[in-house]
Design a protein around this motif. Sequence first.
Motif: not given
Length: 218
Positions: A1-23
């Motif tokens: 997986m490319t670096l940007q793909a990893r970053l995009d996946a993290f951002k998607a989880d963060f925006v979606a509020g997936k655990p452990p993210y609850h912002a």
Amino acid sequence: MTLQARLDAFKADFVAGKPPYHAPASVHAVMHRATAELIASGQAERALKAGDMAPVFSLPDAQGNLHSSTELLAQGPLVVSFYRGVWCPYCNMELQALMQALPAFKAHGANLVAISPQSQANSRKSQRENALDFPILSDSGNEVAAAFGLRFTLPDYLAELYLSLGNNLPAINGDSSWTLPMPGRFVIGQDGIIRYAEVNPDYTLRPEPSDLLPALRG
């Protein structure tokens, strides 16, 4: 997986509020506003570019040893990555990707350093948590970042949000200025001229480490 793909996946989880993210959505709105304002300011376009002379710097690593750009460039080309700090997950993923690319950089005779405004204690944390084998340098007050055109002051509303999230930058950096660098990556030739420059005011976007290799070959 490319670096940007990893970053995009993290951002998607963060925006979606997936655990452990609850912002809540309000947090994302504030971050989006700050990024949009930094983009609109045009500061990234005013940062140093390929063809410019790189500033000379000398900064301490996580153990307090000084690293001079002049001495490093005497050994070969230099890859310099500016990042926000150990508290930034996007930065940590970038550091890990740079670590994976380090053998390729070394194969071209290049050294690699990463620079952030955080204290040496937090640089040690960066090095330990990301299993890094290259120098992590502390740029107190973002002075070197400013010389590259990367330093900006956080708006008050973003500073308040960071505090509410536990990111007390004055404590993390040992500096009360509430400044950060825009993430930036540079390849500097032995003549001191910048061969490659990538600066993005959107901290969720980072170039692939492999993008630097043509400049090192040159």
